[in-house]
Design an enzyme around this catalytic site. Structure first.
Site, mmCIF file in Angstrom:
data_model
loop_
_atom_site.group_PDB
_atom_site.id
_atom_site.type_symbol
_atom_site.label_atom_id
_atom_site.label_comp_id
_atom_site.label_asym_id
_atom_site.label_seq_id
_atom_site.Cartn_x
_atom_site.Cartn_y
_atom_site.Cartn_z
ATOM 1 N N ALA A 266 -37.353 -18.936 20.633
ATOM 2 C CA ALA A 266 -37.263 -18.295 19.320
ATOM 3 C C ALA A 266 -38.513 -17.528 18.920
ATOM 4 O O ALA A 266 -38.566 -16.990 17.809
ATOM 5 C CB ALA A 266 -36.958 -19.348 18.254
ATOM 6 N N ALA A 267 -39.508 -17.461 19.779
ATOM 7 C CA ALA A 267 -40.794 -16.883 19.379
ATOM 8 C C ALA A 267 -40.658 -15.441 18.901
ATOM 9 O O ALA A 267 -41.169 -15.062 17.846
ATOM 10 C CB ALA A 267 -41.785 -16.970 20.537
ATOM 11 N N ASP A 269 -38.010 -13.791 17.852
ATOM 12 C CA ASP A 269 -37.204 -13.642 16.635
ATOM 13 C C ASP A 269 -37.981 -14.074 15.399
ATOM 14 O O ASP A 269 -37.896 -13.438 14.343
ATOM 15 C CB ASP A 269 -35.921 -14.466 16.767
#
Length: 320
Positions: A266-267, A269
């Site tokens: 998820a980094a 996003d």
């Protein structure tokens, strides 16, 4: 609209994410599987994913203490995964009124392997995301015309992404493009011309420019190339090496934050969500990139996609 901060026309500015919605099925493994290899994992998780949904959820979590609306436009199916996605988005505080139900296509899913170093490999079944079309643009048009920041990704058909950018850009919205997954060829010139900020990671940067941004100097060359294509500003996400940014007024490099990553899914996003929130709060571009970098770093310290999004307080703590 100026990159020095999104002008707040009223007390409730809007961040609109136009993009994919998936349900993620994630397993943790020692090493990423090789071709023909079967591995056993101790557990799995089911959660909200898709770059459009992730960015909307992360922005909404950051905005809980701010008068900023966050909405998501795109498609789900009408299956149980759709119910899970919508319920989860609502819990985060995302407005789902422009999120269409597609009776002919299933909700998108992603099959994710994460190894002990936090690296991942992902297989996506686009489902309803691949049916996004002009219909979705018409439904989202009132929001596209009033959005302060539009978050775009490339997990939906390119014609719809371009149309959304054109509507928002024509009405003064700030368009942030996450070029993921990056195409084999270049993006359409019309999309570059309607993009204010492009935010590729290392792989996407190399695919779009032919330059691998392993140093700030290489990232500077790549950013210049991206701006020559038409983007007003380029932010190169260099993973554990930091973030480089460049626009017509200046450039800068944000060193990596000292964290222990366990999951990098998820980094990117969370980075883009943080960027949108910071610009909506009138941060300068340099300040917004540092804020976004902190969001991305924090997201690597926990598992999951949307669930990895940090809170406002957590970001302030790491920035202090």
């Amino acid at each position: 609209m100026s990159l020095d901060g999104v002008l707040m026309a009223d007390n409730s500015p809007l961040i609109l994410s136009f993009g994919s919605v998936n349900i993620d099925l994630t397993v943790g493994v020692e090493t990423l599987p090789k071709a023909g290899e079967t591995q056993h994992a101790g557990s799995y998780t089911v959660g909200l994913g898709g770059k459009g949904a992730n960015q909307a959820a992360a922005a909404a979590r950051l905005c809980r203490n701010h008068p900023i609306r966050v909405a998501l436009a795109g498609r789900t199916g009408t299956d149980s995964f759709a119910t899970l996605a919508r319920d989860t988005l609502t819990t985060f505080g995302v407005e789902c009124s422009p999120l269409l139900e597609d009776r002919e296509h299933a909700t998108g899913i992603a099959l994710i392997h994460v190894d002990k170093r936090g690296e991942n490999c992902i297989t996506v079944v686009g489902g309803a995301n691949q049916a996004v079309s002009e219909t979705d643009i018409r439904v989202a048009s009132p929001l596209l015309k009033t959005t302060h920041v539009l978050l775009l990704q490339l997990e939906c058909p390119l014609p719809a992404v371009l149309a959304a950018a054109q509507v928002a850009h024509a009405h003064g919205g700030l368009v942030i493009l996450d070029p993921a997954p990056a195409p084999e060829g270049d993006l359409p010139e019309e999309l570059w011309q309607n993009t204010d900020i492009v935010t590729p990671n290392e792989t996407e940067t190399e695919r779009l420019t032919g330059i691998r941004p392993e140093t700030p100097e290489a990232a500077a060359r790549a950013a210049h190339s991206l701006r020559n294509k038409g983007a007003k500003a380029a932010l190169i996400k260099m993973g554990g090496r930091g973030t480089y940014w460049q626009d017509a007024k200046g450039e800068g490099f944000i060193p990596p934050f000292p964290v222990n990553p366990i999951d990098t899914v998820a980094a990117g996003d969370c980075f883009n969500a943080g960027l949108a929130v910071a610009l909506t709060l009138n941060y300068s571009l340099a300040q917004a990139v540092r804020f976004a970098s902190a969001c991305g770093a924090l997201a690597t310290t926990r598992k999951g996609a949307a669930d990895a999004a940090p809170t406002w307080e957590e970001v302030q703590n790491i920035l202090a």
